[in-house]
Scaffold this active site. Structure first.
Site, PDB file in Angstrom:
ATOM      1  N   ASP A  23       0.862  -1.183   0.000  1.00 30.59           N
ATOM      2  CA  ASP A  23       0.000   0.000   0.000  1.00 30.59           C
ATOM      3  C   ASP A  23       0.904   1.240   0.000  1.00 30.59           C
ATOM      4  O   ASP A  23       2.125   1.119   0.164  1.00 30.59           O
ATOM      5  CB  ASP A  23      -0.858  -0.090   1.279  1.00 30.59           C
ATOM      6  N   GLU A  64       2.727   5.124  -3.830  1.00 29.02           N
ATOM      7  CA  GLU A  64       2.736   6.158  -4.901  1.00 29.02           C
ATOM      8  C   GLU A  64       4.081   6.882  -4.977  1.00 29.02           C
ATOM      9  O   GLU A  64       4.453   7.270  -6.088  1.00 29.02           O
ATOM     10  CB  GLU A  64       1.587   7.145  -4.667  1.00 29.02           C
ATOM     11  N   ASP A 106      -9.010   4.061  -1.864  1.00 31.71           N
ATOM     12  CA  ASP A 106      -9.954   4.415  -0.796  1.00 31.71           C
ATOM     13  C   ASP A 106     -11.251   4.994  -1.351  1.00 31.71           C
ATOM     14  O   ASP A 106     -11.412   6.216  -1.441  1.00 31.71           O
ATOM     15  CB  ASP A 106      -9.286   5.420   0.151  1.00 31.71           C
TER      16      ASP A 106
HETATM   17  C1  NOJ Z   1      -4.584   3.292   2.848  1.00 30.38           C
HETATM   18  C2  NOJ Z   1      -5.203   2.158   2.095  1.00 30.38           C
HETATM   19  O1  NOJ Z   1      -5.757   2.617   0.892  1.00 30.38           O
HETATM   20  C3  NOJ Z   1      -6.236   1.471   2.961  1.00 30.38           C
HETATM   21  O2  NOJ Z   1      -6.809   0.416   2.242  1.00 30.38           O
HETATM   22  C4  NOJ Z   1      -5.575   0.978   4.231  1.00 30.38           C
HETATM   23  O3  NOJ Z   1      -6.536   0.409   5.063  1.00 30.38           O
HETATM   24  C5  NOJ Z   1      -4.915   2.150   4.965  1.00 30.38           C
HETATM   25  N1  NOJ Z   1      -3.981   2.790   4.067  1.00 30.38           N
HETATM   26  C6  NOJ Z   1      -4.179   1.692   6.208  1.00 30.38           C
HETATM   27  O4  NOJ Z   1      -3.180   0.821   5.888  1.00 30.38           O
END
Ligand code: NOJ
Length: 968
Positions: free
Chosen positions: A536, A539, A612
């Protein structure tokens, strides 16, 4: 209590983020980005100036043709800067794609030219049959099996045109917007006046005294040497180096692709009259908090591939640039599309993919960037995630609840709170005292775990992952080029491994080994081979950086600035993690890696999700379009968070979201830390039962998903196929992006993404019968939008007549327990009474399929006489070796392979054949050859429902050739 102790410092950052929705001011608009502003201003001037002509031209005396006849090279000059030299190279590839490269020659600095080495699988093969014919004004080549493709390179002004059958398909620099800003010395300039923009950014404008190129470049210097935005200043040590190029598709009225944006699949316009968006589409991987459901704003990943489509043909361009890029889209008529690509740095390295149809474009793109490998089979099951399952006991309880309710799940996930102080790999011993036992408990039920490992490393001298990276000197450097860049992310002060540095590679691969390494260096011993990885924030997300990412003047391996490689950065991380997870077992097993950031080529390294999303109907709907855009961008293994990451979806919404998720290649429920628990077993009836039904449906369809994966692995054709891909000549389908086909299965789905719906409309393009998957109701479309029932328990899922769909219908708690289950075949007869379909199987775990260890069957229903139908099964592996475009691993087939033998020994068979749409009452159903009678039931056709013949136990082993004969 847990929340207080575990979250610690970070909760502050969360609260700050959580209290706000999409913060437009965190991200630049084009007018706040110097090079984009310059690019758009150039385009504006071109429209305002009569007889505008590009200053770039080829000097014919410099032309050379090398490598046989295929590669054209020439020097290019800009009339604005006669002392500056550019080199142009145009090469025609074996498959007809045209690669156009241009770079400054002998410049003050070097432009970034390594994007291809990360994105392409190999150097594309050059055609051996090209003859360039030079004329006074241009040079041209004609090629293709029908000699109908032409490439014309016009000298002055420089223009490159690809045509087919005499019609222009793609034109580069037709509007004269090509501009490669050359490296220059900073002149002593008059004092810079910083003018605040209305949005709070700052433009730095210098008025140039006497500028003969002003008609083209503008009279003013605009943010060439430094750019301040909010509290950040980008030092731009090399000065201006942006690249602008116009790409027109004169005979194509619709364009698709360039994911990732939250918008329609057929890209709305960004310039021109009544433009839908006011800003260009932006490609600059970014962690956009609570992003909008309709916007050209850049999101987590970037694939600079655009399809242009018409009833006559499909073509594409792939702009292999790794820096921030903005793309304007407009239409000069409903038959043509004009685009303008503005990138911050890098050479021009652009591929024109000639098509002529979507399938050809997929193959041409796959030859460049590769295809998705076959996934570990569990990856196609259902994934249960949330931020966070808070302890090993929590994990065990969730698993127990699934088992008690007898509902399937393949993977339980752990988000960042498993790691003490967000130091990935380091279990919080209070909450996860027994990680290996926990994983083993999960694995004992045939399931896996996925654990998050983010790319930021806490700067803690007791954190072995950080200290090892520090010792190896593989951390990204700040703009000074000295020391380590330090930024802020979940753990607080952090640094980032520079995966462009080869010195990081072997180390990263060693870290995932779940056993003590020789020599005593640190590895993740508290793990097992049943743990797979979630990447995660790659970017990369940097909470205190400009636009929530790294400063562009940070330094990577080779001295490149972050601006040069930004969009590739996340791909390198998932690439290395994928290799690391594969390398921990011997012989290697297929890894599962989920990534948030991606680029062209990321499909080779696992799955992606759309990031998200919000728990709203709009986000649910746009998630489908985003997954479709990714699919045509070569990245099929995609899905969005089921339930919506933010918010607490009402039960109806959650049910619909499960329907959406179950019909996506990657199917994972996930939720933000502040949301209420929403595992399916927590729902009340009837919602719970509906969701259980959806989960079972997903599991029964796993053979369909896996077979579709085989196809994408070999051909590059996407798993989810929007209307224009399947019916490229049907104009009415070009704008449809809320329904799609699954692989070549013939299954068409239209998930409902609105509240209170009891019916919906589905567009049936062709003159064919479509069967409701569940009720066998029939529909005949031929270009019409047909109303279908779609109450909450009804998923609009159809089988196109002419298809045979293989499923496994025994309810199991995980896909690994279905390995030897029998199959059901749905034979959906076409209006002409015939059908076919295929089924691909392998062990779903190892790489033995690359040695021919697989089963690939074709089922065919064909009329024998007017009143008899034969349904037969034969081995496709031996019959039809396929030409692979990307992964060539599935071209070797061993007909006597031991995987097939195991299925044979385990007596894996077809337990039921459903024949839909038989036109007559069956008199007998027999095994052809032996004449053995088979038991059957028949329900004649009723108003709108197809006749259904159920053949029970057709004595058909899955690995055998067999034929069933139906007399009617
Ligand atoms: C951002 C991610 O997009 C999300 O899916 C994750 O739960 C949080 N970071 C925490 O790791």
């Amino acid at each position: 209590m847990w929340a207080r102790s575990v979250l610690g410092l970070v909760s502050l950052a969360l609260v700050v983020q959580d209290s706000l929705a999409f913060k437009a001011h965190d991200f630049k608009t084009c007018s706040q980005s110097g090079f984009c502003r310059r690019g758009r201003a150039l385009a504006k001037r071109s429209l305002e100036t009569q007889s505008w002509q590009s200053p770039y031209s080829i000097d014919p005396s410099t032309i050379s043709i090398v490598d046989g006849q295929a590669v054209f090279k020439a020097g290019v000059k800009s009339s604005l800067y006669p002392d500056i030299n550019f080199g142009l190279e145009v090469r025609v590839q074996e498959d007809g794609a045209v690669r156009v490269r241009m770079d400054e020659v002998g410049g003050l600095h070097k432009r970034y030219d390594e994007a291809a080495s990360w994105s392409l699988i190999a150097d594309p093969k050059i055609s051996q049959s090209i003859q360039w014919k030079a004329g006074k004004k241009d040079i041209r080549a004609v090629y293709g099996s029908k000699k109908d493709i032409g490439v014309v390179i016009t000298y002055e002004p420089l223009q490159i045109t690809l045509s087919r059958g005499g019609k222009d398909q793609v034109v580069l620099n037709g509007r004269g917007l090509l501009h490669m800003e050359h490296f220059r010395k900073k002149e002593e300039a008059p004092a810079v006046e910083a003018t605040p923009t209305p949005e709070g950014g700052e433009e730095q404008v210098v008025v140039k005294a006497d500028n003969p190129g002003a008609w083209f470049e503008g009279a003013e210097e605009d943010a060439l040497w430094e750019e301040t935005w909010g509290q950040w200043t980008d030092s731009k040590p090399k000065g201006p180096e942006s690249l602008s190029i116009d790409i027109s598709f004169p005979n194509h009225g619709v364009v698709y692709g360039i994911p990732q944006h939250a918008t329609r699949l057929a890209l709305p316009t960004t310039t021109g009259e009544n433009a839908f968006f006011s800003d260009p589409y932006r490609l600059y991987n970014a962690d956009v908090f609570e992003h909008l459901a309709s916007s050209p704003v850049s999101l987590y990943g970037s694939i600079p591939l655009m399809h242009a489509h018409s009833e006559e043909s499909t073509v594409a361009v792939f702009d292999l640039v790794a820096s921030e890029t903005w793309i304007d889209v407009s239409h000069s008529s409903d038959k043509s599309t004009e685009t303008h690509w503005i990138s911050e740095s890098g050479i021009l390295d652009l591929f024109i993919l000639p098509g002529p149809d979507p399938d050809a474009v997929f193959a041409q793109y796959a030859k460049l960037t590769g295809t998705a490998p076959l996934p570990a089979a569990f990856g196609l099951g259902y994934h249960q995630c949330r931020w966070n399952y808070v302890s090993s006991e929590d994990v065990r309880t969730v698993q127990k609840r699934f088992d008690e309710e007898n509902i399937p799940v393949d993977v339980l996930w752990l988000d960042i709170e498993y790691a003490v102080d967000h130091e990935y790999f380091m279990w919080n011993e209070k909450t996860f005292p027994d990680p290996v036992e926990m994983v083993n408990d999960v694995a004992a039920t045939g399931r896996k775990m996925v654990v998050i490992v983010d790319p930021h490393l806490k700067r803690d001298s007791n954190y072995p992952a950080f200290t090892a990276a520090q010792d190896l000197k593989v951390l990204v450097k700040p703009k000074s080029g000295e020391g380590e860049y330090e930024g802020w992310c979940w753990p607080g002060s952090s640094s980032w491994v520079d995966f462009f540095n080869p010195a990081a590679w072997d180390w990263w691969k060693s870290v995932f080994k779940p056993y003590q390494l020789e020599g005593g260096s640190w590895s993740w011993t508290k793990s097992t081979e049943d743990v797979h990885i979630w990447n995660d924030m790659n970017e990369p997300s940097v909470f205190n950086g400009p636009e929530i990412t790294m400063p562009k003047d940070n330094i990577h391996y080779g001295g490149w600035e972050h601006r040069d490689i930004h969009n590739i950065n996340g791909m390198l991380y998932s690439n290395l993690t994928y290799q690391a997870v594969a390398a921990r077992s011997d012989p290697p097993k297929r890894p599962f890696v989920l990534t948030r950031a991606f680029y062209a080529g990321s499909q080779r390294f696992g799955a992606m999700w759309t990031g998200d999303n919000m728990g709203t109907w709009e986000h649910m709907a746009v998630g489908i379009k985003m997954v479709l855009a990714n699919s045509i961008g070569g990245f099929s293994f995609a899905g969005s968070d089921v339930g919506g990451f933010f918010g607490n979806p009402e039960p109806e919404m959650l049910v619909r979201w499960y329907q959406v998720g179950a019909m996506a290649p990657f199917f994972r429920a996930h939720a933000h830390i502040d949301t209420k628990r929403r595992e399916p077993y927590l729902l009340a009836s009837p919602y719970k039962d509906i969701v259980y039904g959806i989960l079972r449906l997903r599991y029964s369809m796993l053979p369909v998903w896996y077979t579709a994966f085989r196809e994408t692995t070999v051909t590059g054709r996407p798993i989810l196929r929007p209307q224009y891909v399947v019916f490229p000549k049907d104009k009415n389908g070009f704008d449809i992006d809320d329904q799609y086909f699954i692989g070549s299965s013939g299954l068409l789905v239209k998930p409902v993404t609105e509240k209170d719906v009891t019916e919906t409309t589905v567009y049936f393009s062709d003159d064919q019968v479509y069967y409701d998957y569940f009720t066998f109701a029939t529909y005949n479309g031929k270009g019409s939008h047909v109303k279908v029932p779609a109450a909450l328990h009804q998923l609009p899922l159809f089988i196109r007549g002419g298809s045979i769909v293989s499923t496994r219908e025994r309810p199991r708690r995980a896909s690994s327990l279905m390995k030897y289950d029998p199959f059901t075949l749905r034979v959906a007869l076409s209006k002409d009474g015939e059908a076919k379909g295929d089924l691909y199987l392998d062990d779903g775990e190892t790489y033995n399929h690359q040695k021919g260890e697989y089963v690939w069957r074709e089922f065919v229903a064909a009329k024998k006489t007017r009143n008899s139908l034969r349904i037969s099964s034969h081995d496709l592996g031996s019959l039809k070796p396929t030409e692979a475009v990307g992964d060539s691993s599935l071209t070797t087939y061993n007909p006597k392979n031991s995987y097939a033998k195991t299925l044979d020994e385990k007596d894996v068979r077809v337990e039921k054949i459903l024949v839909l749409g038989l036109k007559g009452n069956p008199k007998s159903v027999k095994v052809e050859g032996t004449g053995e009678d088979l038991a059957f039931e028949f329900m004649p056709a009723m108003t709108r429902a197809a006749s259904t013949l159920v053949i029970k136990d057709p004595r058909a082993k899955i690995t055998d050739d067999w034929t069933v004969l139906i007399q009617y």
